[in-house]
Design a protein around this motif. Sequence first.
Motif, PDB file in Angstrom:
ATOM      1  N   PHE A  42      -2.866  -2.794   4.558  1.00  0.00           N
ATOM      2  CA  PHE A  42      -3.774  -1.799   3.993  1.00  0.00           C
ATOM      3  C   PHE A  42      -5.100  -1.909   4.731  1.00  0.00           C
ATOM      4  O   PHE A  42      -5.754  -2.948   4.699  1.00  0.00           O
ATOM      5  CB  PHE A  42      -3.965  -2.038   2.493  1.00  0.00           C
ATOM      6  CG  PHE A  42      -4.844  -1.011   1.827  1.00  0.00           C
ATOM      7  CD1 PHE A  42      -4.448   0.314   1.727  1.00  0.00           C
ATOM      8  CD2 PHE A  42      -6.079  -1.375   1.297  1.00  0.00           C
ATOM      9  CE1 PHE A  42      -5.262   1.267   1.117  1.00  0.00           C
ATOM     10  CE2 PHE A  42      -6.900  -0.440   0.682  1.00  0.00           C
ATOM     11  CZ  PHE A  42      -6.484   0.887   0.596  1.00  0.00           C
ATOM     12  N   HIS A  43      -5.475  -0.850   5.414  1.00  0.00           N
ATOM     13  CA  HIS A  43      -6.681  -0.860   6.237  1.00  0.00           C
ATOM     14  C   HIS A  43      -7.671   0.176   5.727  1.00  0.00           C
ATOM     15  O   HIS A  43      -7.285   1.284   5.360  1.00  0.00           O
ATOM     16  CB  HIS A  43      -6.338  -0.559   7.698  1.00  0.00           C
ATOM     17  CG  HIS A  43      -5.354  -1.509   8.299  1.00  0.00           C
ATOM     18  ND1 HIS A  43      -5.731  -2.650   8.965  1.00  0.00           N
ATOM     19  CD2 HIS A  43      -3.993  -1.498   8.326  1.00  0.00           C
ATOM     20  CE1 HIS A  43      -4.659  -3.300   9.384  1.00  0.00           C
ATOM     21  NE2 HIS A  43      -3.592  -2.618   9.000  1.00  0.00           N
ATOM     22  N   ILE A  44      -8.930  -0.181   5.735  1.00  0.00           N
ATOM     23  CA  ILE A  44      -9.990   0.733   5.317  1.00  0.00           C
ATOM     24  C   ILE A  44     -10.901   1.016   6.504  1.00  0.00           C
ATOM     25  O   ILE A  44     -11.333   0.086   7.199  1.00  0.00           O
ATOM     26  CB  ILE A  44     -10.811   0.148   4.154  1.00  0.00           C
ATOM     27  CG1 ILE A  44      -9.925  -0.094   2.933  1.00  0.00           C
ATOM     28  CG2 ILE A  44     -11.973   1.079   3.793  1.00  0.00           C
ATOM     29  CD1 ILE A  44     -10.631  -0.808   1.790  1.00  0.00           C
ATOM     30  N   LEU A  72      -7.072   4.097   4.567  1.00  0.00           N
ATOM     31  CA  LEU A  72      -7.999   4.870   3.763  1.00  0.00           C
ATOM     32  C   LEU A  72      -9.311   5.002   4.525  1.00  0.00           C
ATOM     33  O   LEU A  72      -9.858   4.008   5.009  1.00  0.00           O
ATOM     34  CB  LEU A  72      -8.247   4.190   2.417  1.00  0.00           C
ATOM     35  CG  LEU A  72      -9.137   4.975   1.440  1.00  0.00           C
ATOM     36  CD1 LEU A  72      -8.357   6.137   0.843  1.00  0.00           C
ATOM     37  CD2 LEU A  72      -9.658   4.067   0.326  1.00  0.00           C
ATOM     38  N   THR A  73      -9.809   6.225   4.643  1.00  0.00           N
ATOM     39  CA  THR A  73     -11.056   6.460   5.366  1.00  0.00           C
ATOM     40  C   THR A  73     -12.137   6.896   4.386  1.00  0.00           C
ATOM     41  O   THR A  73     -11.984   7.890   3.682  1.00  0.00           O
ATOM     42  CB  THR A  73     -10.871   7.548   6.446  1.00  0.00           C
ATOM     43  OG1 THR A  73      -9.882   7.106   7.387  1.00  0.00           O
ATOM     44  CG2 THR A  73     -12.182   7.801   7.182  1.00  0.00           C
ATOM     45  N   ILE A  74     -13.217   6.123   4.345  1.00  0.00           N
ATOM     46  CA  ILE A  74     -14.365   6.405   3.479  1.00  0.00           C
ATOM     47  C   ILE A  74     -15.525   6.836   4.362  1.00  0.00           C
ATOM     48  O   ILE A  74     -15.970   6.075   5.228  1.00  0.00           O
ATOM     49  CB  ILE A  74     -14.768   5.169   2.654  1.00  0.00           C
ATOM     50  CG1 ILE A  74     -13.568   4.654   1.846  1.00  0.00           C
ATOM     51  CG2 ILE A  74     -15.937   5.487   1.734  1.00  0.00           C
ATOM     52  CD1 ILE A  74     -13.815   3.301   1.195  1.00  0.00           C
ATOM     53  N   ALA A  75     -16.009   8.047   4.168  1.00  0.00           N
ATOM     54  CA  ALA A  75     -17.086   8.584   4.991  1.00  0.00           C
ATOM     55  C   ALA A  75     -18.386   8.639   4.196  1.00  0.00           C
ATOM     56  O   ALA A  75     -18.421   9.179   3.094  1.00  0.00           O
ATOM     57  CB  ALA A  75     -16.712   9.971   5.512  1.00  0.00           C
ATOM     58  N   ILE A  76     -19.436   8.087   4.760  1.00  0.00           N
ATOM     59  CA  ILE A  76     -20.767   8.084   4.143  1.00  0.00           C
ATOM     60  C   ILE A  76     -21.673   8.958   4.997  1.00  0.00           C
ATOM     61  O   ILE A  76     -21.866   8.673   6.189  1.00  0.00           O
ATOM     62  CB  ILE A  76     -21.360   6.660   4.062  1.00  0.00           C
ATOM     63  CG1 ILE A  76     -20.322   5.671   3.482  1.00  0.00           C
ATOM     64  CG2 ILE A  76     -22.641   6.662   3.248  1.00  0.00           C
ATOM     65  CD1 ILE A  76     -19.922   5.958   2.062  1.00  0.00           C
ATOM     66  N   GLN A  95     -12.306  -8.506   0.915  1.00  0.00           N
ATOM     67  CA  GLN A  95     -11.010  -8.418   0.245  1.00  0.00           C
ATOM     68  C   GLN A  95      -9.966  -7.655   1.052  1.00  0.00           C
ATOM     69  O   GLN A  95      -8.769  -7.880   0.889  1.00  0.00           O
ATOM     70  CB  GLN A  95     -11.197  -7.732  -1.117  1.00  0.00           C
ATOM     71  CG  GLN A  95      -9.967  -7.737  -2.003  1.00  0.00           C
ATOM     72  CD  GLN A  95     -10.272  -7.202  -3.396  1.00  0.00           C
ATOM     73  OE1 GLN A  95     -11.432  -6.980  -3.754  1.00  0.00           O
ATOM     74  NE2 GLN A  95      -9.226  -6.989  -4.189  1.00  0.00           N
ATOM     75  N   TYR A  96     -10.412  -6.765   1.952  1.00  0.00           N
ATOM     76  CA  TYR A  96      -9.492  -5.923   2.708  1.00  0.00           C
ATOM     77  C   TYR A  96      -9.790  -5.990   4.204  1.00  0.00           C
ATOM     78  O   TYR A  96     -10.843  -6.486   4.611  1.00  0.00           O
ATOM     79  CB  TYR A  96      -9.604  -4.456   2.243  1.00  0.00           C
ATOM     80  CG  TYR A  96      -9.390  -4.252   0.761  1.00  0.00           C
ATOM     81  CD1 TYR A  96      -8.108  -4.187   0.228  1.00  0.00           C
ATOM     82  CD2 TYR A  96     -10.482  -4.129  -0.109  1.00  0.00           C
ATOM     83  CE1 TYR A  96      -7.905  -4.001  -1.134  1.00  0.00           C
ATOM     84  CE2 TYR A  96     -10.284  -3.933  -1.465  1.00  0.00           C
ATOM     85  CZ  TYR A  96      -8.999  -3.873  -1.980  1.00  0.00           C
ATOM     86  OH  TYR A  96      -8.806  -3.693  -3.322  1.00  0.00           O
ATOM     87  N   HIS A 104     -13.759  -0.432  -5.678  1.00  0.00           N
ATOM     88  CA  HIS A 104     -12.968  -1.629  -5.985  1.00  0.00           C
ATOM     89  C   HIS A 104     -11.959  -1.337  -7.099  1.00  0.00           C
ATOM     90  O   HIS A 104     -10.883  -1.943  -7.136  1.00  0.00           O
ATOM     91  CB  HIS A 104     -13.883  -2.782  -6.393  1.00  0.00           C
ATOM     92  CG  HIS A 104     -14.523  -3.489  -5.231  1.00  0.00           C
ATOM     93  ND1 HIS A 104     -13.807  -4.257  -4.344  1.00  0.00           N
ATOM     94  CD2 HIS A 104     -15.817  -3.506  -4.807  1.00  0.00           C
ATOM     95  CE1 HIS A 104     -14.627  -4.748  -3.433  1.00  0.00           C
ATOM     96  NE2 HIS A 104     -15.846  -4.302  -3.679  1.00  0.00           N
ATOM     97  N   THR A 105     -12.293  -0.413  -7.973  1.00  0.00           N
ATOM     98  CA  THR A 105     -11.378  -0.059  -9.063  1.00  0.00           C
ATOM     99  C   THR A 105     -10.186   0.740  -8.563  1.00  0.00           C
ATOM    100  O   THR A 105      -9.045   0.534  -9.008  1.00  0.00           O
ATOM    101  CB  THR A 105     -12.123   0.758 -10.142  1.00  0.00           C
ATOM    102  OG1 THR A 105     -13.182  -0.042 -10.684  1.00  0.00           O
ATOM    103  CG2 THR A 105     -11.172   1.173 -11.262  1.00  0.00           C
ATOM    104  N   ILE A 106     -10.426   1.649  -7.623  1.00  0.00           N
ATOM    105  CA  ILE A 106      -9.350   2.558  -7.199  1.00  0.00           C
ATOM    106  C   ILE A 106      -8.526   2.048  -6.014  1.00  0.00           C
ATOM    107  O   ILE A 106      -7.428   2.547  -5.772  1.00  0.00           O
ATOM    108  CB  ILE A 106      -9.903   3.950  -6.865  1.00  0.00           C
ATOM    109  CG1 ILE A 106     -10.844   3.895  -5.658  1.00  0.00           C
ATOM    110  CG2 ILE A 106     -10.611   4.542  -8.078  1.00  0.00           C
ATOM    111  CD1 ILE A 106     -11.384   5.253  -5.254  1.00  0.00           C
ATOM    112  N   MET A 107      -9.024   1.058  -5.269  1.00  0.00           N
ATOM    113  CA  MET A 107      -8.279   0.557  -4.107  1.00  0.00           C
ATOM    114  C   MET A 107      -6.858   0.090  -4.454  1.00  0.00           C
ATOM    115  O   MET A 107      -5.905   0.429  -3.756  1.00  0.00           O
ATOM    116  CB  MET A 107      -9.034  -0.584  -3.415  1.00  0.00           C
ATOM    117  CG  MET A 107     -10.275  -0.163  -2.660  1.00  0.00           C
ATOM    118  SD  MET A 107      -9.968   1.061  -1.376  1.00  0.00           S
ATOM    119  CE  MET A 107     -10.977   2.399  -1.999  1.00  0.00           C
ATOM    120  N   PRO A 108      -6.673  -0.692  -5.519  1.00  0.00           N
ATOM    121  CA  PRO A 108      -5.306  -1.122  -5.846  1.00  0.00           C
ATOM    122  C   PRO A 108      -4.371   0.054  -6.115  1.00  0.00           C
ATOM    123  O   PRO A 108      -3.170  -0.018  -5.815  1.00  0.00           O
ATOM    124  CB  PRO A 108      -5.497  -1.981  -7.108  1.00  0.00           C
ATOM    125  CG  PRO A 108      -6.900  -2.477  -7.009  1.00  0.00           C
ATOM    126  CD  PRO A 108      -7.674  -1.334  -6.411  1.00  0.00           C
TER     127      PRO A 108
END
Length: 294
Positions: free
Chosen positions: A166-168, A247-251, A274-275, A233-237
Amino acid sequence: MADALNLVVITGMSGAGKTVAMQSFEDLGYFCVDNMPPGLLPKFWELVKESGKVTKIALVIDLRSRAFYDEINDMLANLDNTSFVTTKILFLDASDEELVSRYKETRRSHPLAMEGRLMDGISKERALLNEIKQRAQLVVDTTTLTPRELREKLFENFKLKDVATFHIEVISFGFKYGLPIDADIVMDVRFLTNPYYVPEFKPLTGLDEPVYNYVMQQPATEEFYERFSGLLHTIMPGYQNEGKTNLTIAIGCTGGQHRSVAIAKRLGADLGQQYAVEVTHRDVNKRKETVNRS
């Protein structure tokens, strides 16, 4: 080769899930080859040994004829006598009823029954594969498995301890240059005070300590960050449980130079505890490039 080569031979009944299996092994970091003719394998092994860079290979083998089957058996016998290769055979199976249902659903022809009855092809293939099934280290019946459940089973059996599945990707960007088209989650941080309007910060970026501290010391920043990172952190699992591997998170901020860069930097370090995380600052130098061109 310094390291032993881990080889997984993926075979089994047509329609039993070899495509899903190959995609799963790609996510596990294996170099995957689909239906390489056995006659090319000796040359392939030579290239692998010479490169010294490939240590995990998955070969998808679809047995279509008796001649092809004999070549595969010879190949496996040779590999058994080779010290640099550790070989495992994964055999995917399913009930005749389920295979018929899958073929009817996809409207494909069975490779051994191109002009005949579907059941004749399935029966012929099952008889042809019986011996190699007996040699398999792992037989997986996919009759009642969904693609996600099959992936989970393969991950459970073949994941190496040092491989993250699992990669972020955390990306900072500027809205003025457009949204990252591959983003799964987008967060707009343009509500934070912009360091761009502080003269000494204007040529700097969120990677520079003065700008980073300026962004983080704003009262609104800490409350926002705690809520946002807590949500992530709540939704990653949940994403992991659904079988998502990337998963790509864009800021984003206005120009992608100050605020988004600082937040992405902190978020990457936080999630990285953690990841497996990679941080990219897509537009951090865009303003400088524009100035140099003008």
